[in-house]
Write a protein that holds these residues in place. Structure first.
Motif, short mmCIF file in Angstrom:
data_model
loop_
_atom_site.label_atom_id
_atom_site.label_comp_id
_atom_site.label_asym_id
_atom_site.label_seq_id
_atom_site.Cartn_x
_atom_site.Cartn_y
_atom_site.Cartn_z
N ASN A 152 0.83 -1.21 0.00
CA ASN A 152 0.00 0.00 0.00
C ASN A 152 0.86 1.26 0.00
N HIS A 153 1.97 1.19 0.74
CA HIS A 153 2.87 2.35 0.77
C HIS A 153 3.46 2.62 -0.62
N ARG A 154 3.87 1.55 -1.28
CA ARG A 154 4.49 1.71 -2.62
C ARG A 154 3.46 2.20 -3.63
N GLU A 155 2.24 1.64 -3.55
CA GLU A 155 1.22 1.96 -4.55
C GLU A 155 0.36 3.16 -4.16
N LYS A 156 0.59 3.61 -2.88
CA LYS A 156 -0.18 4.75 -2.36
C LYS A 156 -1.69 4.53 -2.47
N THR A 157 -2.10 3.35 -2.08
CA THR A 157 -3.53 3.00 -2.06
C THR A 157 -3.85 2.32 -0.73
N GLY A 158 -5.13 2.27 -0.41
CA GLY A 158 -5.57 1.54 0.78
C GLY A 158 -5.06 2.15 2.07
N PHE A 159 -5.22 1.40 3.16
CA PHE A 159 -4.80 1.88 4.47
C PHE A 159 -3.28 1.94 4.54
N GLN A 160 -2.80 2.96 5.24
CA GLN A 160 -1.36 3.19 5.34
C GLN A 160 -0.79 2.77 6.70
N THR A 161 -1.68 2.62 7.69
CA THR A 161 -1.28 2.17 9.02
C THR A 161 -2.32 1.19 9.54
N LEU A 162 -1.97 0.45 10.57
CA LEU A 162 -2.96 -0.45 11.19
C LEU A 162 -4.09 0.34 11.83
N ALA A 163 -3.74 1.49 12.41
CA ALA A 163 -4.77 2.33 13.02
C ALA A 163 -5.80 2.76 11.98
N GLU A 164 -5.32 3.11 10.78
CA GLU A 164 -6.23 3.50 9.70
C GLU A 164 -7.06 2.31 9.24
N LYS A 165 -6.47 1.14 9.21
CA LYS A 165 -7.19 -0.07 8.83
C LYS A 165 -8.33 -0.34 9.81
N ARG A 166 -8.02 -0.20 11.11
CA ARG A 166 -9.07 -0.44 12.12
C ARG A 166 -10.17 0.61 12.02
N GLU A 167 -9.78 1.87 11.76
CA GLU A 167 -10.77 2.93 11.64
C GLU A 167 -11.70 2.68 10.45
#
Length: 396
Positions: free
Chosen positions: A69-84
């Motif tokens: 996700n970091h490389r492609e700049k898509t989706g959640f960037q952190t676990l906190a963001e994923k949980r949110e």
């Protein structure tokens, strides 16, 4: 306590520490974290315990997903963001479910799940019991099964017509519609109903059920004399209503903290109109309340002025009042309930006597605790000479 040691796994970026005492299987429970770089900064986030189903291989897969996700700049960037994001999705799913369930809710469902409990908390017992009776006897049989969001003007007109046809008073019909209107308002305030309140488009039946009977001075004296001879507490309660305009409920709740003998004044709190007010004592009332102070009670929590037979609060005015009225035949051959003498008639008499003696309506409204001057205007006809004199100034 010594700092707990973090240990590496065979998966890069995945570490764990062991619980000091708790076991998971044959080994100590393990708490997994991931470490990665984001925007040039090293970041560590917790994943969870092995006892919660967390496995190192799954943690590694999660870390790899983050890096992609970091490389492609898509989706959640952190676990906190994923949980949110997961919480938002879950909340939306619940909201959709609730909306679907609301579409199925009947009027009875709304009454039981949302309206009646808050009515019990926010209204006087007499009021919510009256509403419960109306809902059970009249509203439920006709509209209880209807889906709440589908109730419209036609349904309410049907209820109105059915109640009138079965002999319900116009006041009861109006009250039943008011209950339904309040149910819609509650659901709107809870954001559980989105639409207009259909009751606002129903023409409400109206009748003037205001009491018009008041006592003349001879009737009042006879009634007071008989009360004084039979029950001194009832006599003093009657004096309060007759010479201050207090409602029965206000008299029953009156405490000694509300009685200001120094200024010959009573403080009336938590009134029907929601506004506190002050009323003033006549000499007779002042002396009788002084004597009432000698009545002792163990019910010290409230320090009520008037106490019940067993030392606790009184729930209603003594039924002796009705007996006294009947003895004097004040209600003999009176069919219109508005003309019957009841305890509330004493309050009505207080206002009527004031107006007859030339007291301005605004002053009477303040003493009575009326929420609007319109409620006091019913007494205007009792001062015809004053009104006539007001017009005569035009001739000067």
């Amino acid at each position: 306590m010594a700092a707990q040691k973090w240990m590496k796994t065979k998966y890069p970026g995945v570490r764990y520490r062991e619980h000091q005492s708790r076991l998971h299987g044959r080994q100590k429970d393990r708490y997994y974290t991931i470490t990665y770089k984001l925007n040039g900064k090293t970041k560590t986030e917790a994943v969870g315990w092995a006892s919660e189903g967390v496995k190192p291989a799954d943690v590694s897969d999660l870390l790899n997903q983050l890096k992609r996700n970091h490389r492609e700049k898509t989706g959640f960037q952190t676990l906190a963001e994923k949980r949110e994001l997961a919480e938002v999705a879950e909340r939306k799913e619940k909201e959709a479910y609730c909306l679907a369930e609301q579409d199925k809710m009947t009027l009875v469902n709304v009454w039981e799940q949302h309206y009646f409990t808050q009515a019990q908390h926010n209204k006087a017992e007499k009021s919510w019991k009256r509403e419960e009776s109306l809902f059970r006897i009249w509203i439920t049989p006709l509209l209880g099964h209807k889906v709440f969001s589908e109730i419209g003007v036609q349904d309410l007109e049907t209820l109105k017509s059915a109640m009138i046809a079965k002999g319900a008073s116009l006041r009861s019909v109006e009250y039943a519609l008011a209950v339904i209107r309040q149910m819609f308002n509650v659901m709107i305030s809870y954001d559980l109903y989105h639409g207009d309140n259909p009751v606002s488009r129903v023409k409400k039946p109206k009748e003037d059920n205001r009491r018009t009977r008041f006592l003349n001075e001879k009737e009042a004296k006879e009634l007071l004399d008989r009360a004084k001879a039979r029950n001194i507490v009832l006599y003093r309660m009657m004096l309060l209503s007759l010479y201050t305009g207090l409602r029965a409920g206000e008299i029953l709740k009156l405490t000694w903290e509300d009685v200001d003998f120094a200024n010959e004044m009573l403080s009336i709190r938590d009134t029907k109109s929601g506004k506190n007010r002050h009323v003033y004592m006549t000499k007779l009332l002042f002396s009788e309340l002084k004597l009432q102070q000698d009545v002792k009670s163990d019910y010290s929590e409230e320090r009520l002025v008037f106490i019940g037979r067993f030392g606790g609060p009184m729930n209603e005015v003594s039924r002796l009042f009705k007996e006294l009225v009947d003895d004097l035949r004040l209600n003999e051959n009176v069919e219109d309930s508005r003309q019957r003498v009841v305890f509330h008639t004493l309050r009505h008499t207080f206002a009527s006597w004031l107006v007859q003696r030339g007291t301005p309506l605004y002053t009477v409204a303040s003493l009575m605790g009326h929420s609007t001057i319109a409620m006091t205007e019913r007494y205007a006809h009792l001062a015809p000479d004053g009104l006539r004199e007001a017009v005569k100034v035009l001739e000067e």
